[in-house]
Design a protein around this motif. Structure first.
Motif, short mmCIF file in Angstrom:
data_model
loop_
_atom_site.label_atom_id
_atom_site.label_comp_id
_atom_site.label_asym_id
_atom_site.label_seq_id
_atom_site.Cartn_x
_atom_site.Cartn_y
_atom_site.Cartn_z
N GLN A 178 41.66 40.54 52.79
CA GLN A 178 42.20 39.27 52.30
C GLN A 178 41.26 38.11 52.62
N ALA A 179 40.51 38.20 53.71
CA ALA A 179 39.54 37.16 54.03
C ALA A 179 38.43 37.13 52.97
N ILE A 180 38.03 38.29 52.52
CA ILE A 180 37.03 38.36 51.46
C ILE A 180 37.60 37.81 50.16
N LEU A 181 38.84 38.12 49.86
CA LEU A 181 39.47 37.58 48.66
C LEU A 181 39.61 36.06 48.75
N ASP A 182 39.92 35.56 49.94
CA ASP A 182 39.99 34.09 50.13
C ASP A 182 38.65 33.44 49.81
N LEU A 183 37.58 34.02 50.37
CA LEU A 183 36.25 33.44 50.15
C LEU A 183 35.84 33.57 48.68
N ALA A 184 36.12 34.72 48.09
CA ALA A 184 35.79 34.92 46.68
C ALA A 184 36.46 33.86 45.81
N HIS A 185 37.72 33.61 46.07
CA HIS A 185 38.44 32.60 45.28
C HIS A 185 37.84 31.22 45.49
N GLU A 186 37.48 30.93 46.73
CA GLU A 186 36.88 29.64 47.05
C GLU A 186 35.55 29.44 46.32
N LEU A 187 34.77 30.54 46.19
CA LEU A 187 33.44 30.45 45.62
C LEU A 187 33.42 30.69 44.10
N GLY A 188 34.57 30.92 43.52
CA GLY A 188 34.64 31.06 42.07
C GLY A 188 34.50 32.46 41.53
N VAL A 189 34.58 33.46 42.39
CA VAL A 189 34.53 34.85 41.93
C VAL A 189 35.92 35.23 41.46
N ALA A 213 46.53 45.92 49.08
CA ALA A 213 45.89 44.78 49.75
C ALA A 213 45.75 43.60 48.79
N ILE A 214 45.36 43.88 47.57
CA ILE A 214 45.22 42.82 46.56
C ILE A 214 46.59 42.24 46.23
N GLY A 215 47.59 43.11 46.09
CA GLY A 215 48.94 42.64 45.82
C GLY A 215 49.48 41.75 46.92
N ALA A 216 49.21 42.12 48.17
CA ALA A 216 49.66 41.30 49.30
C ALA A 216 48.99 39.93 49.26
N TRP A 217 47.69 39.91 48.91
CA TRP A 217 46.98 38.63 48.81
C TRP A 217 47.55 37.77 47.70
N LEU A 218 47.88 38.38 46.58
CA LEU A 218 48.47 37.62 45.47
C LEU A 218 49.83 37.03 45.88
N ARG A 219 50.62 37.79 46.61
CA ARG A 219 51.92 37.28 47.06
C ARG A 219 51.74 36.13 48.04
N ALA A 220 50.69 36.20 48.85
CA ALA A 220 50.45 35.15 49.85
C ALA A 220 49.82 33.91 49.24
N ASN A 221 49.36 34.02 48.00
CA ASN A 221 48.69 32.90 47.33
C ASN A 221 49.32 32.66 45.96
N PRO A 222 50.52 32.11 45.93
CA PRO A 222 51.20 31.87 44.66
C PRO A 222 50.33 31.03 43.73
N GLY A 223 50.26 31.46 42.50
CA GLY A 223 49.46 30.74 41.52
C GLY A 223 48.04 31.24 41.40
N ALA A 224 47.59 32.08 42.35
CA ALA A 224 46.21 32.57 42.33
C ALA A 224 45.97 33.54 41.18
N ARG A 225 47.03 34.20 40.71
CA ARG A 225 46.85 35.17 39.62
C ARG A 225 46.26 34.50 38.38
N GLU A 226 46.65 33.27 38.11
CA GLU A 226 46.13 32.56 36.94
C GLU A 226 44.63 32.33 37.11
N GLY A 227 43.88 32.75 36.16
CA GLY A 227 42.44 32.60 36.22
C GLY A 227 41.70 33.82 36.74
N LEU A 228 42.42 34.74 37.39
CA LEU A 228 41.80 35.97 37.85
C LEU A 228 41.68 36.98 36.72
N HIS A 229 40.70 37.85 36.83
CA HIS A 229 40.55 38.97 35.89
C HIS A 229 40.65 40.23 36.74
#
Length: 330
Positions: A34-45, A62-78
């Protein structure tokens, strides 16, 4: 972050290969992923590439847990996942591309991810007994049902891509592609460009060979996949380390990490190439993103080719057992 198209959708030019979220290359934790996903989102990945078999669902959870912890993050992700690899009653690996299997597995992936639809759903291994057109049609039905927005194939030949794409648009082909593995240049890079298909390049840093800190012999010995991989076995491993020393020196001269330069090279092979490196390290992920932001000249590309010419790597990319499933079109 520069962008690439996968089908009708646009995403970041760099993605995350989420096999590393499931202990494949070494132990990790959900917090680390999730720390890697946090950084990826911050850097535009924005592209995340996973599979139902990565840790038998662990990566997706792990990805699902990150999405639940970050409401709204799904928008814009591929988000991409895969299915098609299974086991028989005796535990032997086999491939199943039937609609019944693919849909059941996709439904389970969606549940683990906590979403209603993935942006890309791959056939992880093509079942050669079924015509490619039929498999593409099967995948198209899942698009029609609204469970995925586009379809892809992993580790297929250019000829298979053409047959499948004629039946239903294929948005992406996933293939191992790097300075260490140039097989896709024997037709797949060209076919994808011609058909408007994204080439999603996994292992773009050569399973660590193309980094400043290649995996050490002790870790190789403790990893069943790497321990039996010809490129990581002696004497090939030592020979490969000797050769890539020149690449690391060139990267430093250019002001990049070796991993960053490997990513920059892959991106400069075509506007349709999208590398998906995996990592368990936040600092290493920053190096990978640095490569996505680098600009290389024709002269730079020539210097890279001079130190790592086509065919430099000692050993096949897979062992005999590991070759079961991927289509080898050389």
């Amino acid at each position: 972050m520069k962008t690439r198209k996968i089908g009708a959708l646009e995403t970041s030019c760099l993605g995350i290969g989420a096999m590393s979220f499931a202990d494949f290359y070494g132990a990790t934790t959900e917090e680390n992923s999730q720390a890697i996903l946090d950084l990826a989102h911050e850097l535009g990945v924005r592209h995340i590439d996973t599979s139902n078999v990565y840790g038998m669902g662990r990566s997706e959870r792990a990805i699902g847990a990150w999405l639940r912890a970050n409401p709204g993050a799904r928008e814009g992700l591929h988000i991409a996942t895969k299915a098609g690899i299974t086991r028989d009653a005796e535990g032997n690996r086999r491939f199943d591309n039937s609609l019944a299997h693919m849909e059941v597995e996709l439904d389970a992936s969606l549940e683990r991810l906590g979403i209603d639809c993935v942006d890309l759903f791959y056939v992880h291994r093509y079942q050669a007994e079924i015509p490619a057109e039929e498999v593409a049609g099967t995948m198209g039905r899942l698009v029609e049902k609204g469970k995925c927005r586009s379809i892809g194939f992993s580790e297929i030949a250019p000829s298979t891509l053409r047959l499948a794409h004629a039946e239903h648009p294929v948005a992406a082909v996933q293939a191992e592609y790097s300075l260490a593995t140039r097989l896709p240049e024997m037709g797949m890079v060209q076919a994808c460009a011609e058909l408007g298909v994204a080439l999603v390049a996994f292992s773009p840093v050569g399973r660590s060979l193309l980094t400043d800190h290649p995996i050490d012999r002790e870790r190789i010995a403790g990893n069943p996949f790497l321990a039996s991989n010809p490129r990581m076995m002696e004497p090939n491993y030592t020979r490969n380390l000797e050769i890539v020393a020149g690449f690391r020196a060139l990267a430093a001269e250019m002001g990049l990490s070796a991993a960053g330069l490997a990513i920059a090279w892959a991106l400069h092979r075509g506007d349709h190439v999208l590398p998906i490196p995996g990592t368990r390290s936040v600092s290493h992920f920053r190096e990978l993103v640095q490569g996505a932001e680098a600009s290389l000249t024709a002269e730079d590309m020539g210097r890279i080719e001079a130190v790592l010419p086509v065919g430099w790597c000692h050993g096949d990319r897979y062992s005999r057992t590991q070759w079961i499933g991927p289509e080898n079109y050389s």
